[in-house]
Design an enzyme around this catalytic site. Structure first.
Site, PDB file in Angstrom:
ATOM      1  CE  LYS A  95      -6.539  -6.745  -1.892  1.00 32.88           C
ATOM      2  NZ  LYS A  95      -7.345  -6.715  -0.729  1.00 32.88           N
ATOM      3  CE  LYS A 123     -13.876  -1.980   0.446  1.00 30.94           C
ATOM      4  NZ  LYS A 123     -12.838  -2.153   1.447  1.00 30.94           N
ATOM      5  CE  LYS A 146      -4.425  -1.606   1.431  1.00 30.03           C
ATOM      6  NZ  LYS A 146      -5.647  -1.446   2.166  1.00 30.03           N
TER       7      LYS A 146
HETATM    8  N1  AQP Z   1      -9.949  -9.723  -4.063  1.00 27.22           N
HETATM    9  C1  AQP Z   1     -10.372 -10.293  -2.953  1.00 27.22           C
HETATM   10  N2  AQP Z   1     -10.680 -11.618  -2.935  1.00 27.22           N
HETATM   11  C2  AQP Z   1     -11.123 -12.207  -1.789  1.00 27.22           C
HETATM   12  N3  AQP Z   1     -11.299 -11.529  -0.622  1.00 27.22           N
HETATM   13  C3  AQP Z   1     -11.025 -10.218  -0.605  1.00 27.22           C
HETATM   14  N4  AQP Z   1     -11.104  -9.268   0.367  1.00 27.22           N
HETATM   15  C4  AQP Z   1     -10.706  -8.073  -0.136  1.00 27.22           C
HETATM   16  N5  AQP Z   1     -10.364  -8.209  -1.425  1.00 27.22           N
HETATM   17  C5  AQP Z   1     -10.544  -9.529  -1.758  1.00 27.22           C
HETATM   18  C6  AQP Z   1     -11.565  -9.528   1.726  1.00 27.22           C
HETATM   19  O1  AQP Z   1     -12.621  -8.609   2.010  1.00 27.22           O
HETATM   20  C7  AQP Z   1     -12.581  -8.298   3.395  1.00 27.22           C
HETATM   21  C8  AQP Z   1     -12.710  -6.823   3.615  1.00 27.22           C
HETATM   22  O2  AQP Z   1     -11.627  -6.134   3.077  1.00 27.22           O
HETATM   23  P1  AQP Z   1     -11.364  -4.655   3.581  1.00 27.22           P
HETATM   24  O3  AQP Z   1     -12.485  -3.787   3.251  1.00 27.22           O
HETATM   25  O4  AQP Z   1     -10.985  -4.632   4.993  1.00 27.22           O
HETATM   26  O5  AQP Z   1     -10.093  -4.182   2.813  1.00 27.22           O
HETATM   27  P2  AQP Z   1      -9.121  -4.831   1.848  1.00 27.22           P
HETATM   28  O6  AQP Z   1      -8.769  -6.203   2.171  1.00 27.22           O
HETATM   29  O7  AQP Z   1      -7.957  -3.897   1.792  1.00 27.22           O
HETATM   30  O8  AQP Z   1     -10.015  -4.820   0.548  1.00 27.22           O
HETATM   31  P3  AQP Z   1      -9.896  -3.972  -0.739  1.00 27.22           P
HETATM   32  O9  AQP Z   1     -11.149  -4.071  -1.466  1.00 27.22           O
HETATM   33  O10 AQP Z   1      -8.662  -4.346  -1.476  1.00 27.22           O
HETATM   34  O11 AQP Z   1      -9.784  -2.485  -0.232  1.00 27.22           O
HETATM   35  P4  AQP Z   1      -8.714  -1.400  -0.480  1.00 27.22           P
HETATM   36  O12 AQP Z   1      -8.571  -1.292  -1.955  1.00 27.22           O
HETATM   37  O13 AQP Z   1      -9.310  -0.181   0.170  1.00 27.22           O
HETATM   38  O14 AQP Z   1      -7.443  -1.855   0.171  1.00 27.22           O
HETATM   39  C9  AQP Z   1     -11.298  -8.895   3.980  1.00 27.22           C
HETATM   40  O15 AQP Z   1     -11.632 -10.112   4.643  1.00 27.22           O
HETATM   41  C10 AQP Z   1     -10.486  -9.196   2.757  1.00 27.22           C
HETATM   42  O16 AQP Z   1      -9.621 -10.300   2.952  1.00 27.22           O
END
Ligand code: AQP
Length: 343
Positions: A205, A208, A121
């Site tokens: 992956k 968001k 990040k």
């Molecule tokens: N691509 C993915 N495949 C499977 N699981 C996923 N998770 C996130 N992306 C994938 C799971 O969703 C849960 C919530 O995630 P989060 O909102 O805490 O943040 P994150 O993991 O950082 O998800 P994002 O969408 O990638 O957000 P940003 O872009 O803001 O960093 C977690 O259980 C995660 O494992």
């Protein structure tokens, strides 16, 4: 399950959370949210909207509260039932930050410096990132252990953070000679959808924060948008193969196959058996139909909740009260174990 975990005699409890940093996408749904819905039928569950994690990177104060309601609406629309599971915003339960401080004094800097998500990040700008982003996994350990949660449904990207939570729990128990006070929480990762990849690049992956909206399917997307994004999803000139080995080196195709499998309940091999030899002109519309069939009812329910924010707020306030009732006695014990002054 480790020996240490077997000796923990508290109740099984599930905890997980999602950040209000944007609309939830298919990865969040298949990797975590769908598991929340299944788990609530057989376990005591606490599901948080982790707004304290969200502010480790800039969040516009004008929209943070509505983003939090959006995630709550997604939980409810996906089928999390407030009569069965606790749903609340992290910032409404002060114990998260208090326990995170105690854990800051237990966790070692070397442990945090190995966390790959911070490196991903922050990229080359780590010096300019907030201290909170670096400390994110310690707050995550506090989130889980504030409820003495034993099981944590997450996507595969969270595996390393969960290992750190276990290390912190173990070190706290050892340092303060409180054997088995905290459980060593087990991640629940396995299963279809544990790692959904970007529709534009099968090696990244789905996320968001990825700038291209075409890289993900959001839970707020219309049927037309879902169909268009799947139609435009990157693939190659080949057909659907008949064996898993032949998916190697074709990450985008493997991703679409596993999404189909997660929606349909088929194994990846089962999907190949059904579509082997077919081109993407057949497979993509079939996948789009399946995605719309499953996601559209969720989107519609989500819109109903979003149209009734008072109802969502009531659920969140009740959830915060219920979460505090579990957390406060655990925090009181932590203070006692650590030897803080009290009247
Ligand atoms: N691509 C993915 N495949 C499977 N699981 C996923 N998770 C996130 N992306 C994938 C799971 O969703 C849960 C919530 O995630 P989060 O909102 O805490 O943040 P994150 O993991 O950082 O998800 P994002 O969408 O990638 O957000 P940003 O872009 O803001 O960093 C977690 O259980 C995660 O494992």
């Amino acid at each position: 399950m480790s020996n240490q975990q077997k000796q923990y005699s508290g109740p099984d409890r599930v905890f997980s959370g999602m950040q209000p940093t944007g609309d939830l996408h298919l990865g969040n749904y298949l990797g975590a949210l769908k598991k929340f819905v299944d788990l609530q039928h057989h376990h005591e569950c606490v599901f948080c909207i982790v707004d304290l994690h969200a502010v480790t990177v800039w969040q516009d104060p004008k929209i943070l509260a509505s983003q939090t309601r959006n995630i709550a609406a997604a939980y409810l629309a996906a089928g999390v039932d407030p009569a069965k599971a606790i749903i609340y915003p992290q910032s409404a339960v002060r114990g998260h930050t208090e326990l995170a401080w105690y854990f800051n004094c237990v966790a070692r800097i070397g442990w945090l410096s190995r966390m790959t998500q911070f490196k991903e990040k922050s990229g080359k700008n780590s010096e300019k990132m907030s201290v909170g982003l670096y400390d994110y996994p310690v707050l995550q350990a506090a989130d889980i252990l504030l409820f003495k949660a034993t099981h944590v449904p997450v996507g595969e990207d969270q595996k390393q953070h969960l290992e750190l939570s276990r290390d912190i729990a173990q070190k706290f128990n050892n340092d303060f000679k409180a054997p088995n006070f905290f459980p060593l929480p087990e991640p629940l990762i396995k299963g279809p959808g544990a790692r959904i990849m970007s529709l534009r690049d099968g090696t990244k992956k789905m996320s968001k924060s990825e700038p291209s909206d075409n890289s993900r399917i959001n839970l707020t997307d219309t049927a037309d948008m879902i169909a268009k994004k799947i139609r435009k999803a990157k693939t190659d000139a080949g057909a659907i193969p008949d064996s898993l080995e032949e998916l190697e080196g074709r990450p985008e195709v493997a991703n679409l196959v596993s999404i189909y499998g997660a929606f349909s309940g088929l194994s990846d091999q089962g999907v190949l058996d059904k579509y082997a030899g077919q081109g993407f002109g057949v497979f993509k519309p079939a996948l789009a139909d399946l995605a719309v069939e499953i996601l559209q009812p969720i989107t519609e329910r989500m819109n109903d909740y979003l149209a009734n924010p008072d109802e969502t707020d009531k659920i969140l306030a009740n959830g915060a009260d219920a979460a505090n009732q579990i957390a406060e006695p655990i925090l009181a014990e932590v203070r006692e174990i650590m030897g803080f002054w009290r009247k």
